[in-house]
Write a protein that holds these residues in place. Structure first.
Motif, short mmCIF file in Angstrom:
data_model
loop_
_atom_site.label_atom_id
_atom_site.label_comp_id
_atom_site.label_asym_id
_atom_site.label_seq_id
_atom_site.Cartn_x
_atom_site.Cartn_y
_atom_site.Cartn_z
N ARG A 237 29.01 63.22 35.54
CA ARG A 237 27.89 63.82 34.83
C ARG A 237 26.58 63.74 35.59
O ARG A 237 25.82 64.70 35.65
CB ARG A 237 27.74 63.15 33.46
N PHE A 240 22.63 64.38 33.06
CA PHE A 240 23.15 65.39 32.13
C PHE A 240 22.02 66.31 31.65
O PHE A 240 22.22 67.52 31.47
CB PHE A 240 23.83 64.71 30.96
N ARG A 241 20.86 65.76 31.42
CA ARG A 241 19.74 66.58 30.99
C ARG A 241 19.43 67.67 32.02
O ARG A 241 19.19 68.83 31.67
CB ARG A 241 18.50 65.73 30.73
N VAL A 244 22.09 70.41 31.80
CA VAL A 244 21.89 71.29 30.65
C VAL A 244 20.72 72.24 30.89
O VAL A 244 20.81 73.45 30.61
CB VAL A 244 21.65 70.47 29.37
N ARG A 245 19.63 71.75 31.44
CA ARG A 245 18.47 72.60 31.71
C ARG A 245 18.81 73.68 32.74
O ARG A 245 18.36 74.83 32.63
CB ARG A 245 17.30 71.75 32.21
N CYS A 263 26.67 70.33 23.62
CA CYS A 263 27.09 69.20 24.45
C CYS A 263 27.98 68.26 23.66
O CYS A 263 27.81 68.09 22.44
CB CYS A 263 25.88 68.41 24.96
N GLU A 271 21.34 59.59 23.69
CA GLU A 271 21.61 60.86 24.38
C GLU A 271 21.12 62.05 23.57
O GLU A 271 20.61 63.03 24.13
CB GLU A 271 23.11 61.00 24.66
N GLU A 274 17.50 62.45 24.06
CA GLU A 274 17.19 62.93 25.40
C GLU A 274 17.48 64.42 25.56
O GLU A 274 16.80 65.12 26.33
CB GLU A 274 18.03 62.14 26.42
N LEU A 275 18.46 64.92 24.81
CA LEU A 275 18.92 66.30 25.02
C LEU A 275 18.52 67.27 23.92
O LEU A 275 18.73 68.48 24.07
CB LEU A 275 20.46 66.31 25.14
N ARG A 276 17.96 66.78 22.83
CA ARG A 276 17.79 67.64 21.66
C ARG A 276 16.85 68.80 21.88
O ARG A 276 16.94 69.82 21.19
CB ARG A 276 17.29 66.79 20.48
N ALA A 279 19.32 71.36 24.32
CA ALA A 279 20.63 71.81 23.83
C ALA A 279 20.50 72.26 22.38
O ALA A 279 19.60 71.83 21.66
CB ALA A 279 21.66 70.68 23.93
#
Length: 381
Positions: A237, A240-241, A244-245, A263, A271, A274-276, A279
């Motif tokens: 991974r 991961f951010r 995704v970006r 995700c 996580e 961090e990703l909300r 994603a």
């Protein structure tokens, strides 16, 4: 065929710890069977560490038909101390059911608490429960229902969906792509698209053989895509951010700005926070399904009208109140109710008849309101 205790055993009271059978036998031998009040608690006094109460529907079904009266806080209520349930009746009428009762409440409440923590970490994201594979299949429905009470939008387990009258959600596993082989991802996505019923979201898994941006663009070019799912293993991974970006950027750049990004894979509240913002939604598995049960206990607090309890427990029936500012108060049941406070214990069973209604959506709404009132998991905001 499987290591499953049957519903009949639970109903008959044989799904119990052996010492309850011996207790009943001893009391009957001594011709002693008092009328008691017993309470289910995790903490005696409020401590500010809130947990989400559920499993009540199964508990009510367990106690239905017994000559007992039961009060409980409503499903979907957050609690941090004091009784969540009170049972009144002749002791041997319900003694054998303690093991199953606590199991129903403890496990479901632990799962729902973790689900609510995840929901608070990503309040505006789509959340699906993907954790049934981590638990015994006999309890999959409990896992998925508890996730719903905690605020999840759906789940993946088919049989649980049939039981709960909800359609299971899901896309495709890596196994589907691997069955077609390297370089044949387009064939896998096409087969999924052509075989799936109308109305099933076309969400392609896009990290099997090449990098996520490459497979996402190829999938968008192959079928009329609703979204992509990134389930990259932790060993591959990296950031991961950033991944995704980058996927979002390249989809937008290619004109696929309507394709959403989901995700999954070992995600928890950290996580999700961090990703909300990059994603659209998440599949959450083990963080919810593997949650520790709440450590409930059932204790007698009154015998034949006389207050009494084991050392370390508070004698006498109690009332639980929620104040306007979200605080909990625990007081003797016969004390006057505080002003501007809401009593939380409500009738659940009266003389063996279930008198409460159960609705998953209403419980989830209550949990969301309670979480705001008491500041649950405020670090996720």
């Amino acid at each position: 065929m499987f290591d499953i205790v049957s519903a009949e055993a639970i109903r008959e009271g044989t799904a119990t710890d052996a010492y309850f059978d011996r207790t009943v036998a001893a009391l009957r031998h001594a011709d002693r069977d008092p009328h008691v009040v017993a309470e289910v608690t995790a903490d005696q006094f409020p401590d500010g560490e809130f947990e989400l109460f559920t499993g009540v529907e199964n508990a009510a079904e367990l106690l239905s038909g017994l000559p007992v009266d039961v009060d409980a806080i409503p499903e979907g209520t957050l609690f941090d101390g004091g009784p969540v349930m009170r049972i009144e009746g002749t002791y041997t009428d319900f003694a054998r059911y303690e093991t199953s009762l606590l199991g129903f409440l403890s496990h479901a409440s632990g799962v729902a608490t973790s689900a609510l923590e995840a929901r608070r970490a990503a309040p505006d994201s789509s959340l699906l429960s993907f954790g049934a594979r981590h638990v015994h299949p006999a309890i999959a429905t409990m896992i998925e229902r508890s996730a719903l009470v905690g605020g999840f939008d759906g789940f993946s387990h088919v049989a649980a969906g049939e039981h709960l009258d909800r359609e299971a959600s899901g896309t495709m596993p890596h196994a589907l792509v691997i069955c077609f082989g390297p370089g044949e991802q387009e064939a896998a996505w096409t087969a999924f698209d052509e075989a799936s019923p109308e109305g099933t979201p076309r969400i392609a898994l896009c990290d099997t053989y090449t990098d996520e941006t490459d497979e996402s663009l190829r999938a968008a070019e192959t079928i009329d895509l609703d979204g992509v799912r990134l389930d990259t293993t932790g060993s591959r991974r990296g950031d991961f951010r950033h991944i995704v970006r980058e996927v979002r950027w390249k989809l937008d750049d290619a004109g696929y700005d309507d394709v959403e990004v989901f995700c999954s894979g070992g995600l928890g509240p950290d996580e999700l926070r961090e990703l909300r913002d990059v994603a659209d939604g998440f599949g959450v598995g083990g963080f919810v399904s593997n949650a520790d049960p709440i450590d409930f206990a059932l204790d007698i607090v009154e015998v034949a009208g006389e207050r009494g309890a084991k050392r370390g427990k508070l004698p006498g029936p109690k009332a639980v109140y929620r104040t306007a500012d979200g605080e909990h108060l625990v007081l003797p049941a016969d004390d006057d109710a505080p002003e501007d406070a809401e009593s939380l214990l409500e009738p659940l069973v009266r003389d063996g008849e279930v008198v409460a209604d159960f609705d998953v959506d209403a419980a989830a709404e209550r949990a969301a309101r309670d979480a705001e009132r008491v500041g649950f998991a405020t670090g996720t905001e």
